[in-house]
Design a protein around this motif. Structure first.
Motif, PDB file in Angstrom:
ATOM      1  N   ALA A  54     -58.674  52.015  -4.626  1.00 47.49           N
ATOM      2  CA  ALA A  54     -58.571  53.377  -5.144  1.00 47.49           C
ATOM      3  C   ALA A  54     -57.229  54.003  -4.789  1.00 47.49           C
ATOM      4  N   ALA A  55     -56.377  53.236  -4.083  1.00 41.81           N
ATOM      5  CA  ALA A  55     -55.080  53.768  -3.651  1.00 41.81           C
ATOM      6  C   ALA A  55     -54.063  53.835  -4.787  1.00 41.81           C
ATOM      7  N   GLY A  56     -54.360  53.188  -5.903  1.00 41.48           N
ATOM      8  CA  GLY A  56     -53.438  53.180  -7.031  1.00 41.48           C
ATOM      9  C   GLY A  56     -53.937  52.256  -8.110  1.00 41.48           C
ATOM     10  N   LYS A  57     -53.052  51.850  -9.005  1.00 36.39           N
ATOM     11  CA  LYS A  57     -53.441  51.000 -10.122  1.00 36.39           C
ATOM     12  C   LYS A  57     -52.441  49.873 -10.313  1.00 36.39           C
ATOM     13  N   LEU A  58     -52.979  48.685 -10.597  1.00 34.61           N
ATOM     14  CA  LEU A  58     -52.159  47.511 -10.869  1.00 34.61           C
ATOM     15  C   LEU A  58     -52.058  47.308 -12.366  1.00 34.61           C
ATOM     16  N   TYR A  59     -50.830  47.168 -12.864  1.00 35.99           N
ATOM     17  CA  TYR A  59     -50.578  46.941 -14.290  1.00 35.99           C
ATOM     18  C   TYR A  59     -49.965  45.560 -14.488  1.00 35.99           C
ATOM     19  N   PHE A  60     -50.315  44.933 -15.604  1.00 35.02           N
ATOM     20  CA  PHE A  60     -49.695  43.678 -16.012  1.00 35.02           C
ATOM     21  C   PHE A  60     -48.973  43.927 -17.332  1.00 35.02           C
ATOM     22  N   GLY A  61     -47.701  43.503 -17.413  1.00 35.04           N
ATOM     23  CA  GLY A  61     -46.930  43.774 -18.607  1.00 35.04           C
ATOM     24  C   GLY A  61     -46.262  42.545 -19.185  1.00 35.04           C
ATOM     25  N   PRO A  62     -45.857  42.621 -20.459  1.00 35.61           N
ATOM     26  CA  PRO A  62     -45.076  41.542 -21.074  1.00 35.61           C
ATOM     27  C   PRO A  62     -43.848  41.249 -20.228  1.00 35.61           C
ATOM     28  N   SER A  63     -43.507  39.969 -20.140  1.00 32.79           N
ATOM     29  CA  SER A  63     -42.438  39.570 -19.228  1.00 32.79           C
ATOM     30  C   SER A  63     -41.596  38.466 -19.832  1.00 32.79           C
ATOM     31  N   THR A  64     -40.390  38.367 -19.342  1.00 33.56           N
ATOM     32  CA  THR A  64     -39.532  37.240 -19.703  1.00 33.56           C
ATOM     33  C   THR A  64     -39.291  36.338 -18.506  1.00 33.56           C
ATOM     34  N   LYS A  89     -36.813  18.800 -22.263  1.00 32.26           N
ATOM     35  CA  LYS A  89     -37.233  19.439 -21.009  1.00 32.26           C
ATOM     36  C   LYS A  89     -36.065  19.617 -20.031  1.00 32.26           C
ATOM     37  N   LEU A  90     -35.040  20.322 -20.498  1.00 28.48           N
ATOM     38  CA  LEU A  90     -33.911  20.647 -19.645  1.00 28.48           C
ATOM     39  C   LEU A  90     -34.340  21.577 -18.515  1.00 28.48           C
ATOM     40  N   GLN A  91     -35.409  22.276 -18.727  1.00 22.82           N
ATOM     41  CA  GLN A  91     -36.193  22.924 -17.684  1.00 22.82           C
ATOM     42  C   GLN A  91     -37.641  22.530 -17.944  1.00 22.82           C
ATOM     43  N   ILE A  92     -38.346  22.126 -16.912  1.00 25.57           N
ATOM     44  CA  ILE A  92     -39.781  21.878 -17.066  1.00 25.57           C
ATOM     45  C   ILE A  92     -40.458  23.218 -16.835  1.00 25.57           C
ATOM     46  N   THR A  93     -40.685  23.942 -17.926  1.00 21.71           N
ATOM     47  CA  THR A  93     -41.227  25.294 -17.847  1.00 21.71           C
ATOM     48  C   THR A  93     -42.734  25.223 -17.630  1.00 21.71           C
ATOM     49  N   LEU A  94     -43.187  25.721 -16.507  1.00 26.09           N
ATOM     50  CA  LEU A  94     -44.601  25.630 -16.155  1.00 26.09           C
ATOM     51  C   LEU A  94     -45.400  26.819 -16.656  1.00 26.09           C
ATOM     52  N   ALA A  95     -44.781  28.001 -16.689  1.00 23.66           N
ATOM     53  CA  ALA A  95     -45.532  29.182 -17.121  1.00 23.66           C
ATOM     54  C   ALA A  95     -44.624  30.388 -17.232  1.00 23.66           C
ATOM     55  N   GLU A  96     -45.071  31.341 -18.011  1.00 21.86           N
ATOM     56  CA  GLU A  96     -44.533  32.697 -17.937  1.00 21.86           C
ATOM     57  C   GLU A  96     -45.361  33.454 -16.916  1.00 21.86           C
ATOM     58  N   SER A  97     -44.687  34.214 -16.077  1.00 16.79           N
ATOM     59  CA  SER A  97     -45.370  35.075 -15.114  1.00 16.79           C
ATOM     60  C   SER A  97     -45.358  36.500 -15.648  1.00 16.79           C
ATOM     61  N   TYR A  98     -46.537  37.072 -15.849  1.00 13.37           N
ATOM     62  CA  TYR A  98     -46.597  38.455 -16.320  1.00 13.37           C
ATOM     63  C   TYR A  98     -45.931  39.395 -15.325  1.00 13.37           C
ATOM     64  N   ASN A  99     -45.398  40.498 -15.827  1.00 14.18           N
ATOM     65  CA  ASN A  99     -44.863  41.514 -14.941  1.00 14.18           C
ATOM     66  C   ASN A  99     -46.012  42.163 -14.171  1.00 14.18           C
ATOM     67  N   ARG A 100     -45.826  42.336 -12.866  1.00 21.30           N
ATOM     68  CA  ARG A 100     -46.888  42.888 -12.017  1.00 21.30           C
ATOM     69  C   ARG A 100     -46.379  44.178 -11.372  1.00 21.30           C
ATOM     70  N   LEU A 101     -46.918  45.300 -11.817  1.00 18.98           N
ATOM     71  CA  LEU A 101     -46.502  46.622 -11.351  1.00 18.98           C
ATOM     72  C   LEU A 101     -47.674  47.308 -10.661  1.00 18.98           C
ATOM     73  N   PHE A 102     -47.447  47.773  -9.445  1.00 12.79           N
ATOM     74  CA  PHE A 102     -48.461  48.599  -8.782  1.00 12.79           C
ATOM     75  C   PHE A 102     -47.904  49.993  -8.575  1.00 12.79           C
ATOM     76  N   LEU A 103     -48.688  51.015  -8.990  1.00 14.24           N
ATOM     77  CA  LEU A 103     -48.318  52.412  -8.797  1.00 14.24           C
ATOM     78  C   LEU A 103     -49.362  53.088  -7.926  1.00 14.24           C
ATOM     79  N   GLY A 104     -48.934  53.710  -6.832  1.00 15.42           N
ATOM     80  CA  GLY A 104     -49.834  54.500  -6.011  1.00 15.42           C
ATOM     81  C   GLY A 104     -50.366  55.677  -6.802  1.00 15.42           C
ATOM     82  N   LYS A 105     -51.445  56.257  -6.332  1.00 16.68           N
ATOM     83  CA  LYS A 105     -52.146  57.286  -7.105  1.00 16.68           C
ATOM     84  C   LYS A 105     -51.347  58.576  -7.262  1.00 16.68           C
ATOM     85  N   ARG A 106     -50.260  58.758  -6.488  1.00 14.42           N
ATOM     86  CA  ARG A 106     -49.441  59.968  -6.627  1.00 14.42           C
ATOM     87  C   ARG A 106     -48.542  59.941  -7.843  1.00 14.42           C
ATOM     88  N   ILE A 107     -48.199  58.736  -8.343  1.00 15.06           N
ATOM     89  CA  ILE A 107     -47.121  58.620  -9.330  1.00 15.06           C
ATOM     90  C   ILE A 107     -47.555  57.875 -10.584  1.00 15.06           C
TER      91      ILE A 107
END
Length: 544
Positions: free
Chosen positions: A280-290, A505-523
């Protein structure tokens, strides 16, 4: 950008499924689902102070020419604005430039906003813009953005608020690059006077952003102060003070967020996602990522330089299992290192999408096919060394999964943990890569454009072409894509090149990691997508 610094969790990727304000729910764990969003609710008012965690540690510099990783970009983009703005959906909009126009194939005209001032009250001029851009071309400075200006012939002031850039050969990626730190503008007089200390705790900065640099307490925090003379009243900073604190330990970060001692973070610890989703201290958001997690081959000879061995390792690792175990469900498989999000705003989007769809899908493990490739390659040695940054549990876990997958196809992987400085050196000094076959790393795309990343991997002598990859057809098509000012033609050339280099496979791409944003309840108000990496995002953060 491939990031040479160890991350809590470097320059790539997202699927078209998640483009836009909200994405479809993705499987996270057996009993939860993740919904992607590009934004958070707008702030309702101003706030006195925000405290923000930098999980990747203290920046080494705030000079835009020296920023190329998470911590530095997260801070400096709120101080030194760029000519274009990166939007939440990874499109671009006017920034310090009112417009940027492709006048002809080899000419770009930049028309500047009127009434922009630096923090000292001095008006921004075309001369400041010419200086800031040309500064990246100075070999003595060794700007991280130097490659963006590789095709530039001249940069000149052609009016009080006009700058003209001319090219030796057309470069369609140049304009979108101006939305990132390559397009950042600083005051010429201050920068020249400050010299080598520019961007340091002692030298400071002089830019136009919604925040100005306050005190920089080495080892503790960087303080930003709202600039009340900011030129764009609609995007004036809501926080009077914005403090960035350096906390690299996952458990300490989580405790500080739960206790309200820290108001927010980008790159919330993956090991704490379940806890942060419930608090309850805030909210975790997941966003599109590169962002991506990958294995990067770094040897010009031996097994890692053989495409068949890279393909075999790619086929041996089940990407869905990797996402569940390492990213705790906060990611998705990718077919290659350039994501659909990169071209989501392009008029040639359909061409790019079709090309991506045609690439082989290796998200599921195929041990039979992998073993055949190893047998066909008949490598001179079957032992491989994978380097990881010491203390980075996610990348250590990535290497451990690779180790287990390799064993199943007749290869042996040894994991080598390197201290931060030593690991970072691998990216710049070929001699340090001796005896190492792969690095476990992350990467990200910080501006739009399919051509931001690929040339660095496929062209001879390019910054990330560490295996000596050379294919005449690929080089010809990539160069044609960069030079083609017609969007559809550029996309067709890129897609044709990608069809060849993607499976290598010049890079062995394993996954995209979603953007992970946490905002406290004040903001609230921070963008939830990875666009923050090139945006004055902190100005939007205010009271909830």
């Amino acid at each position: 950008m491939i990031n040479p610094k160890p991350l809590v969790f470097p320059s790539l990727l997202a699927l078209s499924l998640i483009i836009g304000g909200c994405g479809s729910a993705q499987p996270a764990t057996a009993d939860t689902a993740i919904t992607l969003t590009s934004t958070t609710p707008a702030a309702t008012g101003d706030i006195d102070k925000v405290t923000w965690a930098l999980p990747n540690g203290e920046p080494t510099s705030l000079d835009p020419a020296k920023t190329g990783d998470y911590s530095a970009n997260t801070v400096v983009t709120n101080l030194c604005e760029s000519l274009l703005r990166l939007q939440d959906d990874f499109s671009t909009a006017p920034g310090l430039a009112k417009s940027v126009t492709q006048k002809d194939a080899k000419t770009v005209v930049i028309t500047l906003q009127d009434g922009v001032t630096f923090w000292d009250g001095t008006a921004m001029t075309a001369a400041d813009v010419v200086y800031s851009l040309k500064r990246n071309m100075d070999p003595k400075l060794a700007s991280y953005s130097a490659h963006v200006f590789a095709n530039v012939a001249s940069i000149d002031q052609t009016g009080p608020l006009e700058v003209t850039v001319r090219f030796t050969t057309p470069d369609v990626q140049f304009i979108p690059d101006l939305a990132g730190v390559p397009g950042a503008i600083m005051e010429k007089a201050f920068t020249e006077k400050t010299g080598a200390t520019f961007g340091t705790p002692t030298g400071g900065l002089m830019c136009t952003g919604p925040f100005q640099l306050g005190t920089w307490q080495t080892g503790q925090k960087i303080e930003l102060k709202r600039y009340d003379g900011y030129w764009d009243s609609a995007r004036k900073a809501k926080a009077a003070t914005f403090d960035f604190v350096f906390i690299t330990d996952d458990s300490t970060i989580t405790s500080a967020l739960l206790a309200g001692e820290v108001d927010g973070i980008y790159g919330a610890p993956v090991g704490s996602l379940a806890t942060l989703r419930k608090t309850a201290a805030g909210k975790l958001y997941f966003g599109p990522s590169t962002e991506t997690v990958s294995l990067g081959p770094v040897a010009t000879e031996g097994p890692a330089a053989d495409a068949r061995i890279r393909q075999a390792l790619d086929l041996a690792i089940d990407k869905t299992t990797f996402i569940t175990s390492v990213l705790k469900g906060a990611g998705t498989p990718l077919k290659t290192f350039t994501p659909p999000l990169a071209w989501s705003g392009s008029p040639a989007k359909a061409v790019y999408d079709d090309g991506y769809a045609a690439l082989p899908d290796t998200s599921k493990a195929d041990l039979g096919a992998a073993k055949k490739l190893v047998a066909e390659a008949a490598p001179s040695r079957t032992t491989l060394v994978v380097a990881v940054p010491a203390g980075n549990q996610a990348l250590l876990q990535t290497a451990t999964i690779t180790q287990a997958a390799a064993q199943r196809i007749g290869l042996t992987v040894t994991i080598k943990q390197l201290q931060a400085a030593e690991f970072a050196g691998l990216f710049y000094d070929p001699s340090l890569r001796a005896g190492i076959d792969f690095i476990a790393t992350t990467g990200y795309l910080e501006v739009p454009g399919a051509l931001y990343y690929a040339p660095g991997f496929v062209l001879k002598g390019a910054q990330f072409n560490w295996t000596g990859y050379a294919d005449a057809a690929v080089a010809e098509k990539i160069i044609a894509a960069v030079s083609a000012t017609d969007p559809d033609e550029s996309a067709k050339q890129f897609v044709a090149a990608q069809a060849i280099f993607g499976p290598a496979k010049l890079q062995i791409t394993l996954a995209e990691s979603y953007n992970r944003l946490f905002l406290g309840k004040r903001i609230t108000g921070a963008p939830a997508s990875f666009s923050y990496i090139s945006t004055a995002w902190a100005a939007q953060v205010g009271s909830a």
